[in-house]
Enzyme design. Structure first.
Site, PDB file in Angstrom:
ATOM      1  N   VAL A  48       0.846  -1.201   0.000  1.00  0.00           N
ATOM      2  CA  VAL A  48       0.000   0.000   0.000  1.00  0.00           C
ATOM      3  C   VAL A  48       0.876   1.245   0.000  1.00  0.00           C
ATOM      4  O   VAL A  48       0.653   2.190  -0.775  1.00  0.00           O
ATOM      5  CB  VAL A  48      -0.959   0.000   1.205  1.00  0.00           C
ATOM      6  CG1 VAL A  48      -1.716   1.317   1.279  1.00  0.00           C
ATOM      7  CG2 VAL A  48      -1.939  -1.169   1.107  1.00  0.00           C
ATOM      8  N   ASP A  49       1.878   1.263   0.857  1.00  0.00           N
ATOM      9  CA  ASP A  49       2.809   2.396   0.870  1.00  0.00           C
ATOM     10  C   ASP A  49       3.493   2.561  -0.480  1.00  0.00           C
ATOM     11  O   ASP A  49       3.620   3.669  -1.003  1.00  0.00           O
ATOM     12  CB  ASP A  49       3.880   2.177   1.945  1.00  0.00           C
ATOM     13  CG  ASP A  49       3.400   2.525   3.338  1.00  0.00           C
ATOM     14  OD1 ASP A  49       2.392   3.239   3.460  1.00  0.00           O
ATOM     15  OD2 ASP A  49       4.030   2.076   4.314  1.00  0.00           O
ATOM     16  N   MET A  50       3.944   1.448  -1.047  1.00  0.00           N
ATOM     17  CA  MET A  50       4.685   1.510  -2.300  1.00  0.00           C
ATOM     18  C   MET A  50       3.815   2.036  -3.437  1.00  0.00           C
ATOM     19  O   MET A  50       4.218   2.929  -4.190  1.00  0.00           O
ATOM     20  CB  MET A  50       5.229   0.123  -2.647  1.00  0.00           C
ATOM     21  CG  MET A  50       6.194   0.101  -3.815  1.00  0.00           C
ATOM     22  SD  MET A  50       6.874  -1.550  -4.121  1.00  0.00           S
ATOM     23  CE  MET A  50       7.818  -1.821  -2.631  1.00  0.00           C
TER      24      MET A  50
END
Length: 402
Positions: free
Chosen positions: A173-175
């Site tokens: 999700v962060d990426m």
């Protein structure tokens, strides 16, 4: 013309990166890979939280930190001080992009919100990354990759049917949020060439996490139920996944009916499966996967991996080994592609840093700057951008502002 002999795509673009941990720093790194001059603002003592995560490198870096901070300079500023806040506003005047992932309203309290920065730089591209929709009731909730993986249904897609919901091995999700944010910034920079206007880009981890569900999400809505989990197998294509051989796992991707016939006849010597009406089409094979897959596994487990890979390749069926992470990083494929670099380090001597995945005109975007030691660029940037005299810089250091 060689990429290294010409300007990089974002040469001349300046980015003030106030973000930390993963999503924001990943976005800033992408812009740096394309040639932008990225200045990362960090706390004078502790720096980015990830300097203390993972495996230590030198005195102020870690493997985690280094994975998202190549092609940047580090400038230390205490944002809780009026002098530090003024330094950031002054730096913003010289920038095209400001990027942050503070909690909702956090930078507004410091006089560094979008409206504050727009007053000093009217055409600024200002990107705010938060956990949830900044216009909704959850705007103030902090955002964490693992939490969003659960809330967006991603964990429900991952793993075997007999397992509990499982997170992805990486902070996906962060990426993805970092990537989506970089795309939005690039679009805004392109638009600004014509409009001369800035933008406030607002990105949310949850929004980006939900987008990752892609076709699985749409299938769930059409079926009005969660799609089943198949682990390493494909939910729609059979046989397609990771299979055990006599001496290790292999990836086999039989993507169409012609490939299935060649697989049965030329690879596992089971022409009877190719001629079985239950397996004629992929829809048939999907329906009868519980009958077909055990037969395939029996044949694969009786054969060595390398022999199978050779036969699969000869039959035109995409396949590959399942490697350990270190084995993959040390592979000839990675070395030939220049995907891992060794960067000089003032304490460790040298340290590995992943390359950019982007190639322009046949050449990979360079690692121009290794992940920075904490505060390595503070004096240079303050002198070059703000024309601060050495005496003023010493005074700010003594007060703990930088």
């Amino acid at each position: 013309m060689s990429l290294f002999a010409s300007q990089l795509p974002l040469s001349g673009v300046r980015v003030l990166d106030l973000s930390r941990v993963f999503a924001g720093p990943w976005c800033g790194m992408v812009l740096g890979d394309f040639g932008a001059e990225v200045v990362k603002i960090e706390h004078p003592v502790r720096g980015d939280d990830t300097r203390d995560w993972s495996i230590r490198i030198g005195q102020t870096e870690s493997a985690y930190y280094n994975s998202v901070n190549r092609n940047k300079r580090s400038v230390t500023v205490d944002l809780q001080t009026p002098e530090g806040q003024q330094i950031v506003r002054d730096l913003a005047q010289h920038c095209d992009v400001v990027l942050h992932n503070f909690k909702f309203g956090g930078l507004d309290k410091l006089g560094l919100g979008f409206e504050d920065i727009r007053k000093v730089k009217s055409d600024i591209i200002y990107c705010s990354i938060s956990g949830y929709d900044r216009t909704g009731k959850e705007a103030k909730r902090p955002g964490y990759d693992l939490v969003v993986q659960g809330e967006a249904g991603l964990m429900a897609l991952n793993g075997e049917a007999t397992q509990a919901p499982l997170k992805f091995g990486m902070a996906v999700v962060d990426m993805f949020t970092g990537m989506y944010s970089a795309q939005a910034i690039l679009a805004a920079l392109f638009e600004r060439q014509n409009t001369k206007q800035g933008r406030h880009i607002e990105m949310a981890l949850f929004d980006c996490g939900l987008m990752i569900t892609s076709y699985c999400g749409l299938e769930a809505m059409v079926m009005n139920e969660d799609p089943p989990r198949y682990g390493n197998a494909h939910p729609s294509i059979v046989p397609y996944g990771v299979f055990e051989t006599a001496d290790g796992p292999v990836v086999i991707t039989v993507g169409n009916n012609a490939q299935f016939h060649r697989f049965c006849k030329e690879v596992i010597d089971r022409e009877d499966l190719a001629n079985d009406a239950r397996f004629t089409t992929n829809l048939d094979r999907r329906t009868h996967r519980d009958i077909l897959v055990p037969e395939i596994l029996k044949e694969l487990k009786a054969r060595p991996r390398q022999m199978l890979l050779q036969k699969l390749t000869a039959a035109g069926i995409p396949c590959g080994e399942v490697l350990g992470l270190l084995e993959a990083l040390n592979s000839d494929r990675v070395k030939a592609g220049g995907l891992v670099t060794q960067q000089s380090h003032p304490v460790a001597g040298s340290t590995p840093v992943l390359s950019s995945p982007y190639r322009f005109d046949g050449e990979r975007m360079p690692v121009r700057l290794p992940p920075p030691v904490l505060g390595e660029g503070t004096e240079d940037i303050l002198k070059e951008w703000l024309d601060l005299p050495s005496e003023r810089i010493r005074e700010l250091k003594t007060k703990g502002v930088i």
